[in-house]
Design a protein around this motif. Structure first.
Motif, PDB file in Angstrom:
ATOM      1  N   MET A  27      39.025  53.401  38.038  1.00 28.47           N
ATOM      2  CA  MET A  27      38.355  52.762  39.177  1.00 28.47           C
ATOM      3  C   MET A  27      39.310  52.670  40.365  1.00 28.47           C
ATOM      4  O   MET A  27      38.919  52.913  41.516  1.00 28.47           O
ATOM      5  CB  MET A  27      37.872  51.365  38.779  1.00 28.47           C
ATOM      6  N   PHE A  28      40.569  52.347  40.097  1.00 27.60           N
ATOM      7  CA  PHE A  28      41.570  52.308  41.165  1.00 27.60           C
ATOM      8  C   PHE A  28      41.843  53.698  41.723  1.00 27.60           C
ATOM      9  O   PHE A  28      42.246  53.835  42.885  1.00 27.60           O
ATOM     10  CB  PHE A  28      42.857  51.655  40.649  1.00 27.60           C
ATOM     11  N   ASP A  29      41.635  54.737  40.899  1.00 20.33           N
ATOM     12  CA  ASP A  29      41.805  56.106  41.392  1.00 20.33           C
ATOM     13  C   ASP A  29      40.881  56.381  42.575  1.00 20.33           C
ATOM     14  O   ASP A  29      41.264  57.062  43.534  1.00 20.33           O
ATOM     15  CB  ASP A  29      41.491  57.116  40.284  1.00 20.33           C
ATOM     16  N   LEU A  30      39.653  55.861  42.504  1.00 17.83           N
ATOM     17  CA  LEU A  30      38.700  56.058  43.600  1.00 17.83           C
ATOM     18  C   LEU A  30      39.247  55.496  44.911  1.00 17.83           C
ATOM     19  O   LEU A  30      38.973  56.016  45.987  1.00 17.83           O
ATOM     20  CB  LEU A  30      37.368  55.378  43.275  1.00 17.83           C
ATOM     21  N   LEU A  31      40.037  54.416  44.795  1.00 18.33           N
ATOM     22  CA  LEU A  31      40.595  53.743  45.978  1.00 18.33           C
ATOM     23  C   LEU A  31      41.975  54.267  46.341  1.00 18.33           C
ATOM     24  O   LEU A  31      42.561  53.815  47.327  1.00 18.33           O
ATOM     25  CB  LEU A  31      40.701  52.233  45.717  1.00 18.33           C
ATOM     26  N   CYS A  32      42.494  55.196  45.534  1.00 17.00           N
ATOM     27  CA  CYS A  32      43.887  55.642  45.681  1.00 17.00           C
ATOM     28  C   CYS A  32      44.841  54.444  45.635  1.00 17.00           C
ATOM     29  O   CYS A  32      45.794  54.343  46.413  1.00 17.00           O
ATOM     30  CB  CYS A  32      44.092  56.426  46.980  1.00 17.00           C
ATOM     31  N   ALA A  33      44.565  53.530  44.722  1.00 20.93           N
ATOM     32  CA  ALA A  33      45.380  52.330  44.561  1.00 20.93           C
ATOM     33  C   ALA A  33      46.064  52.371  43.196  1.00 20.93           C
ATOM     34  O   ALA A  33      45.571  52.982  42.249  1.00 20.93           O
ATOM     35  CB  ALA A  33      44.523  51.078  44.688  1.00 20.93           C
ATOM     36  N   ASP A  34      47.214  51.713  43.112  1.00 27.46           N
ATOM     37  CA  ASP A  34      48.039  51.744  41.905  1.00 27.46           C
ATOM     38  C   ASP A  34      47.766  50.505  41.058  1.00 27.46           C
ATOM     39  O   ASP A  34      48.217  49.404  41.391  1.00 27.46           O
ATOM     40  CB  ASP A  34      49.513  51.806  42.306  1.00 27.46           C
ATOM     41  N   LEU A  35      47.041  50.681  39.961  1.00 23.82           N
ATOM     42  CA  LEU A  35      46.719  49.547  39.096  1.00 23.82           C
ATOM     43  C   LEU A  35      47.964  48.999  38.401  1.00 23.82           C
ATOM     44  O   LEU A  35      48.079  47.794  38.183  1.00 23.82           O
ATOM     45  CB  LEU A  35      45.686  49.953  38.049  1.00 23.82           C
ATOM     46  N   ASP A  36      48.911  49.884  38.054  1.00 21.72           N
ATOM     47  CA  ASP A  36      50.089  49.441  37.302  1.00 21.72           C
ATOM     48  C   ASP A  36      50.830  48.303  37.992  1.00 21.72           C
ATOM     49  O   ASP A  36      51.377  47.416  37.337  1.00 21.72           O
ATOM     50  CB  ASP A  36      51.049  50.614  37.085  1.00 21.72           C
ATOM     51  N   GLN A  37      50.861  48.320  39.323  1.00 23.36           N
ATOM     52  CA  GLN A  37      51.610  47.303  40.059  1.00 23.36           C
ATOM     53  C   GLN A  37      50.776  46.072  40.410  1.00 23.36           C
ATOM     54  O   GLN A  37      51.283  45.129  41.009  1.00 23.36           O
ATOM     55  CB  GLN A  37      52.168  47.903  41.359  1.00 23.36           C
ATOM     56  N   TYR A  38      49.503  46.061  40.010  1.00 22.48           N
ATOM     57  CA  TYR A  38      48.628  44.965  40.412  1.00 22.48           C
ATOM     58  C   TYR A  38      48.825  43.757  39.508  1.00 22.48           C
ATOM     59  O   TYR A  38      48.904  43.889  38.278  1.00 22.48           O
ATOM     60  CB  TYR A  38      47.163  45.410  40.381  1.00 22.48           C
ATOM     61  N   PRO A  39      48.878  42.538  40.076  1.00 16.27           N
ATOM     62  CA  PRO A  39      49.086  41.330  39.273  1.00 16.27           C
ATOM     63  C   PRO A  39      47.883  41.020  38.376  1.00 16.27           C
ATOM     64  O   PRO A  39      46.737  41.022  38.834  1.00 16.27           O
ATOM     65  CB  PRO A  39      49.266  40.225  40.325  1.00 16.27           C
ATOM     66  N   VAL A  40      48.156  40.746  37.111  1.00 23.84           N
ATOM     67  CA  VAL A  40      47.109  40.375  36.166  1.00 23.84           C
ATOM     68  C   VAL A  40      46.409  39.096  36.625  1.00 23.84           C
ATOM     69  O   VAL A  40      45.190  38.948  36.494  1.00 23.84           O
ATOM     70  CB  VAL A  40      47.702  40.191  34.754  1.00 23.84           C
ATOM     71  N   SER A  41      47.181  38.172  37.184  1.00 23.86           N
ATOM     72  CA  SER A  41      46.617  36.880  37.617  1.00 23.86           C
ATOM     73  C   SER A  41      45.518  37.057  38.651  1.00 23.86           C
ATOM     74  O   SER A  41      44.515  36.334  38.636  1.00 23.86           O
ATOM     75  CB  SER A  41      47.723  35.990  38.195  1.00 23.86           C
ATOM     76  N   ARG A  42      45.661  38.025  39.537  1.00 22.51           N
ATOM     77  CA  ARG A  42      44.655  38.229  40.585  1.00 22.51           C
ATOM     78  C   ARG A  42      43.400  38.895  40.023  1.00 22.51           C
ATOM     79  O   ARG A  42      42.294  38.643  40.492  1.00 22.51           O
ATOM     80  CB  ARG A  42      45.242  39.037  41.741  1.00 22.51           C
ATOM     81  N   ALA A  43      43.567  39.754  39.025  1.00 25.61           N
ATOM     82  CA  ALA A  43      42.401  40.337  38.371  1.00 25.61           C
ATOM     83  C   ALA A  43      41.595  39.252  37.665  1.00 25.61           C
ATOM     84  O   ALA A  43      40.360  39.215  37.759  1.00 25.61           O
ATOM     85  CB  ALA A  43      42.838  41.399  37.374  1.00 25.61           C
ATOM     86  N   VAL A  44      42.284  38.344  36.969  1.00 29.83           N
ATOM     87  CA  VAL A  44      41.608  37.241  36.277  1.00 29.83           C
ATOM     88  C   VAL A  44      40.963  36.305  37.293  1.00 29.83           C
ATOM     89  O   VAL A  44      39.847  35.818  37.088  1.00 29.83           O
ATOM     90  CB  VAL A  44      42.592  36.482  35.371  1.00 29.83           C
ATOM     91  N   ALA A  45      41.657  36.058  38.400  1.00 23.99           N
ATOM     92  CA  ALA A  45      41.092  35.198  39.451  1.00 23.99           C
ATOM     93  C   ALA A  45      39.831  35.816  40.039  1.00 23.99           C
ATOM     94  O   ALA A  45      38.853  35.111  40.310  1.00 23.99           O
ATOM     95  CB  ALA A  45      42.128  34.961  40.549  1.00 23.99           C
ATOM     96  N   ALA A  46      39.829  37.124  40.229  1.00 21.55           N
ATOM     97  CA  ALA A  46      38.633  37.805  40.735  1.00 21.55           C
ATOM     98  C   ALA A  46      37.503  37.714  39.722  1.00 21.55           C
ATOM     99  O   ALA A  46      36.352  37.405  40.068  1.00 21.55           O
ATOM    100  CB  ALA A  46      38.949  39.269  41.041  1.00 21.55           C
ATOM    101  N   SER A  47      37.818  37.955  38.461  1.00 17.17           N
ATOM    102  CA  SER A  47      36.809  37.941  37.400  1.00 17.17           C
ATOM    103  C   SER A  47      36.148  36.584  37.260  1.00 17.17           C
ATOM    104  O   SER A  47      34.985  36.497  36.832  1.00 17.17           O
ATOM    105  CB  SER A  47      37.465  38.340  36.069  1.00 17.17           C
ATOM    106  N   SER A  48      36.857  35.504  37.626  1.00 19.25           N
ATOM    107  CA  SER A  48      36.345  34.143  37.450  1.00 19.25           C
ATOM    108  C   SER A  48      36.045  33.430  38.769  1.00 19.25           C
ATOM    109  O   SER A  48      35.882  32.212  38.786  1.00 19.25           O
ATOM    110  CB  SER A  48      37.354  33.316  36.642  1.00 19.25           C
ATOM    111  N   ALA A  49      35.985  34.193  39.865  1.00 17.42           N
ATOM    112  CA  ALA A  49      35.755  33.601  41.191  1.00 17.42           C
ATOM    113  C   ALA A  49      34.270  33.316  41.403  1.00 17.42           C
ATOM    114  O   ALA A  49      33.537  34.123  41.981  1.00 17.42           O
ATOM    115  CB  ALA A  49      36.280  34.529  42.285  1.00 17.42           C
ATOM    116  N   VAL A  50      33.821  32.162  40.927  1.00 19.14           N
ATOM    117  CA  VAL A  50      32.421  31.769  41.077  1.00 19.14           C
ATOM    118  C   VAL A  50      32.103  31.612  42.565  1.00 19.14           C
ATOM    119  O   VAL A  50      32.772  30.838  43.266  1.00 19.14           O
ATOM    120  CB  VAL A  50      32.136  30.448  40.344  1.00 19.14           C
TER     121      VAL A  50
END
Length: 393
Positions: free
Chosen positions: A203-226
């Motif tokens: 999915m990050f490939d579509l954005l030309c973004a590097d998932l490896d360097q992305y913070p896990v905390s922000r992914a979890v925050a996005a997943s739970s951002a009511v």
């Protein structure tokens, strides 16, 4: 004295603003894309687990209750042993992929990062903490008032920083690539399109973004951002800058004669390739798109269009048994509104409507996944190589 006070105020504001800058969109561009980046994903998923058993686990949303319930399921799976060609092993250590949403993402991310340490630490570090109270307290911190005045900072940015402090320790998705760890897919929802957004490299490939360097905390925050309660987590798109070439199935899906699920998904995904049309992504609670986390498993086969190739992508070309475990922690409530003369409040009505919609959609998703995987197992089954399916919920 007055000048000193003004200077101190200025310093405080500058520190707050600079702190805010560190909380905004932090995804980094992918310098150069190659097909090899996802080529060994199947090997990573398979690991040292049985090649004949594919175990897919989905953690639903549902706040702290979901984190607690999914944690309890992990404990139960750890205590349940099965016989594989590698000998006696717990089902926990045979899990190939965990797909999670919202509250369930706290558990999946922690297990992905730290493995069995979750049983020693997670209760104390998260489940027994008043996380909601701590997040509310951040909103009353005067320094954060200044930060929140900026359009580049929101409640979820502050929440991600707090999750790093108590749980994730600034871990990135590189840290989720432990040799013995299952693949963890954390799901959010793109607010602009309503599309399920998995934090996965493809999915990050579509954005030309590097998932490896992305913070896990922000992914979890996005997943739970009511929505309304918490702000979206924002990603910047770098699409078109890394030499990315869309997979063959994407173009093939767009050419389906009928308006299929695969064709609609392909159209949605193609939209991310145009950075000018979608320079920013605003991600919110994954439960809006799929509160069970099961759609990840459904799409992984549907989009490719061939179950043989899909199970090969899972690292299990010789699979004989597929076990899907759906951990749905959403509590069903029966309001006593019919017993009272007074009508429900607006907040109660909104909550009930959204809850009912999620529940109905979840039932449809469960039926869809069960039916689809039953069909796919039949397609790959031969008299010499039978494949069976078990779905637990």
């Amino acid at each position: 004295m007055r000048n000193l006070t003004l200077s101190m105020c200025g310093i405080c504001i500058a520190l707050a603003i600079s702190g805010c800058a560190n909380l905004t969109a932090v995804d980094k561009p992918l310098s150069h894309w190659t097909p090899d980046m996802n080529r060994h994903l199947g090997e990573r998923i398979a690991g040292d687990r049985s090649p004949e058993l594919l175990v897919l686990v989905a953690f639903s949303g549902g706040g702290t209750r979901a984190a607690t319930f999914s944690y309890g399921v992990l404990k139960a799976l750890a205590a349940t042993e099965i016989t594989t060609e590698n000998g006696q092993r717990s089902i926990l250590h045979e899990i190939d992929v965990i797909s999670s949403v919202s509250g369930g993402s706290f558990t999946s991310a922690y297990y992905g990062l730290y493995g069995d340490r979750i049983f020693e630490e997670f209760e104390e570090r998260f489940l027994r903490k008043n996380v909601e109270g701590a997040l509310i307290a951040q909103m009353f911190n005067p320094i954060n008032w200044i930060r929140l005045l900026s359009s580049n900072c929101g409640e979820s940015d502050l929440a991600a920083r707090y999750y790093d402090k108590i749980l994730f320790g600034n871990a990135t998705f590189t840290d989720l690539k432990r040799p013995e760890a299952p693949l963890v897919v954390i799901n959010a929802t793109d607010l602009a399109t309503g599309v399920r957004f998995p934090f996965a490299q493809w999915m990050f490939d579509l954005l030309c973004a590097d998932l490896d360097q992305y913070p896990v905390s922000r992914a979890v925050a996005a997943s739970s951002a009511v929505p309304i309660v918490l702000s979206p987590i924002t990603l910047k798109s770098f699409a078109g800058t890394c030499g990315y070439e869309p997979p063959a199935w994407l173009d093939k899906a767009k050419k389906d004669e009928m308006v299929t699920h695969r064709k609609l998904e392909a159209r949605d995904l193609e939209g991310y390739l145009d950075q000018k049309k979608r320079p920013w992504l605003h991600l919110v609670d994954g439960g809006i798109a799929d509160n069970l986390g099961l759609r990840s498993f459904y799409n992984s086969v549907t989009l490719i269009g061939d179950p043989h190739l899909a199970f090969d992508e899972f690292g299990h070309p010789d699979v004989r048994q597929i076990l899907i475990i759906s951990v749905n922690s959403r509590a069903r409530k029966e309001p006593d509104w019919a017993l009272e003369r007074a009508a429900p409040s607006l907040a109660q009505i909104i909550g009930s409507i959204s809850s009912d919609q999620i529940d109905r959609y979840s039932v449809d998703t469960l039926d869809l996944v069960r039916s689809a995987y039953k069909n796919w197992t039949e397609q790959v089954t031969t008299s010499e190589h039978p494949v069976s399916l078990t779905l637990l919920k």
